[in-house]
Design a protein around this motif. Structure first.
Motif, short mmCIF file in Angstrom:
data_model
loop_
_atom_site.label_atom_id
_atom_site.label_comp_id
_atom_site.label_asym_id
_atom_site.label_seq_id
_atom_site.Cartn_x
_atom_site.Cartn_y
_atom_site.Cartn_z
N GLY A 37 -12.04 -12.39 16.58
CA GLY A 37 -12.80 -11.30 17.35
C GLY A 37 -14.18 -11.41 17.67
N PHE A 38 -14.32 -12.38 17.72
CA PHE A 38 -16.04 -12.91 18.20
C PHE A 38 -15.49 -14.40 18.76
CE2 PHE A 38 -19.92 -15.34 18.40
CZ PHE A 38 -20.71 -14.65 18.96
N ILE A 39 -15.22 -15.62 18.65
CA ILE A 39 -14.70 -16.61 19.09
C ILE A 39 -13.46 -16.32 19.51
CG2 ILE A 39 -13.91 -18.93 18.95
CD1 ILE A 39 -17.07 -19.43 18.08
N SER A 40 -12.29 -16.36 18.44
CA SER A 40 -11.06 -16.58 18.18
C SER A 40 -10.45 -15.15 18.82
CB SER A 40 -10.38 -16.87 17.31
OG SER A 40 -10.56 -18.24 17.00
N LEU A 41 -10.05 -14.69 20.06
CA LEU A 41 -9.72 -14.05 20.27
C LEU A 41 -7.83 -13.43 20.28
CD1 LEU A 41 -12.43 -12.67 23.01
CD2 LEU A 41 -12.36 -11.74 20.49
N PRO A 42 -7.74 -12.07 19.87
CA PRO A 42 -5.53 -12.27 20.47
C PRO A 42 -5.48 -12.15 21.12
CG PRO A 42 -7.35 -9.62 19.89
CD PRO A 42 -8.28 -10.61 19.39
N ASP A 43 -6.20 -11.76 22.56
CA ASP A 43 -5.24 -11.78 23.58
C ASP A 43 -5.69 -12.86 24.39
OD1 ASP A 43 -7.57 -10.94 23.92
OD2 ASP A 43 -7.36 -8.50 25.03
N GLN A 44 -6.33 -13.54 24.28
CA GLN A 44 -6.49 -15.07 24.70
C GLN A 44 -6.64 -16.70 24.28
OE1 GLN A 44 -10.78 -14.65 26.15
NE2 GLN A 44 -11.76 -15.97 24.15
N GLU A 45 -5.91 -17.43 24.87
CA GLU A 45 -5.95 -18.72 24.86
C GLU A 45 -7.61 -19.28 24.61
OE1 GLU A 45 -3.20 -20.28 24.07
OE2 GLU A 45 -1.57 -19.49 24.86
N GLU A 46 -7.61 -19.99 23.31
CA GLU A 46 -9.21 -20.23 23.35
C GLU A 46 -8.82 -22.49 23.04
OE1 GLU A 46 -9.10 -16.81 21.75
OE2 GLU A 46 -8.10 -18.18 20.57
#
Length: 306
Positions: A37-46
């Motif tokens: 929810g801050f670095i790892s978001l459900p709608d984007q690639e990291e």
């Protein structure tokens, strides 16, 4: 910037408080999603995350699509200030072109990255490597291309450097052992990089090897590989040690880290106590998230460190 970064102030405050300070952060013994929810978001690639030597600034890549396919990404950063991490912002040198793979040099003075951007004013379609230098006021200078000697007409990605400045990277150029290999280039006295050298069969195979992360002493190399016979899934993390006579055979990091899913983009915290990597699921397709895990005896258990 991806739309997922447009958060309301109250949401940001709540999320920031959930992220521990660099000095007291403790990675889990088994891999967990990094700052969901801050670095790892459900709608984007990291993608690969890198830290300054003091651990107080983090850089990582993000995209709304999957980089190998749409070849679009942006480098963002967050700083530890007043007891919390700041809201991620686009790095000063990123945002106009496709940028990915940040790596901060061991002395903190340079940040290397991969990019699809013009070279000497000439547009390019392949990915090449760049560097920005930190100025006296703490800001970053203008991106500088790493030079023609180290590059080819193929892609060069995932730059990583040791304390002597030796550059490690992945490329699908001709002359390798498989589709992707890990190469290195030595820093010359004039500050430029020399021709690329393949790391050889202890590291590279007929399979794909990429995502190198070299330790400052140049003795331990982490990387990702796809479909090796000793793997646990589509992509696994490996480590190798450089001995007196060169690189020793790479070893799989084992089931504590590797799964039937795709693991890639390894990196280490400045104190080498935490391993970061990306885990991706393709069927059904779920965007990749950054994970973290305490290193502990992970490398020694697979025979890479004493």
């Amino acid at each position: 910037m991806p739309s997922s970064f447009r958060r309301s102030p109250w949401m940001f405050a709540a999320l920031a408080l959930s992220v521990a300070a660099p000095a007291v952060a403790s990675a889990p013994r088994t891999p967990e999603v990094l700052a969901p929810g801050f670095i790892s978001l459900p709608d984007q690639e990291e993608y690969r995350i890198a830290f300054t030597p003091d651990g107080r600034t983090a850089f990582w890549g993000v995209s709304t699509g999957f980089f190998p396919i749409d070849r679009q990404a942006t480098i963002v950063y967050s700083e530890w200030r007043h007891g919390r991490w700041t809201e991620p912002r686009v790095a000063s040198f990123s945002g106009q072109y496709a940028d990915i793979d940040p790596f901060v040099s061991p002395d903190g003075r340079r940040l290397f990255f991969s990019s699809i951007r013009p070279v000497n004013g000439v547009p390019r379609d392949d990915v090449e490597m760049w560097v920005v230098e930190r100025k006296r006021d703490g800001s970053w200078g203008e991106p500088r291309h790493l030079g023609a000697a180290v590059h080819s007409t193929a892609d060069e990605l995932y730059p990583s450097v040791d304390a002597e400045g030796t550059l490690y990277f992945g490329s699908d150029r001709e002359g390798g052992y498989g589709g992707w290999d890990i190469w290195r280039s030595r820093l010359r006295r004039d500050g430029t990089y020399g021709p690329a050298e393949n790391l050889g069969p202890a590291i590279n195979t007929e399979y794909w090897e990429f995502n190198p992360h070299i330790t400052p002493d140049g003795r331990t190399l982490l990387f990702a590989s796809i479909n090796r016979p000793d793997g646990y899934g589509s992509g696994d993390l490996y480590a190798a040690r450089r001995g007196r006579w060169g690189w020793e055979p790479a070893r799989n990091l084992g089931p504590r880290v590797n799964t039937e899913l795709d693991e890639y983009h390894p990196s280490l915290s400045p104190d080498h106590d935490t391993l970061y990597f990306v885990r991706h699921q393709y069927e059904p397709f779920v965007p990749g998230d950054l994970y973290h895990v305490r290193v502990g005896r992970l490398l020694s258990d697979v025979g890479v460190c004493d």
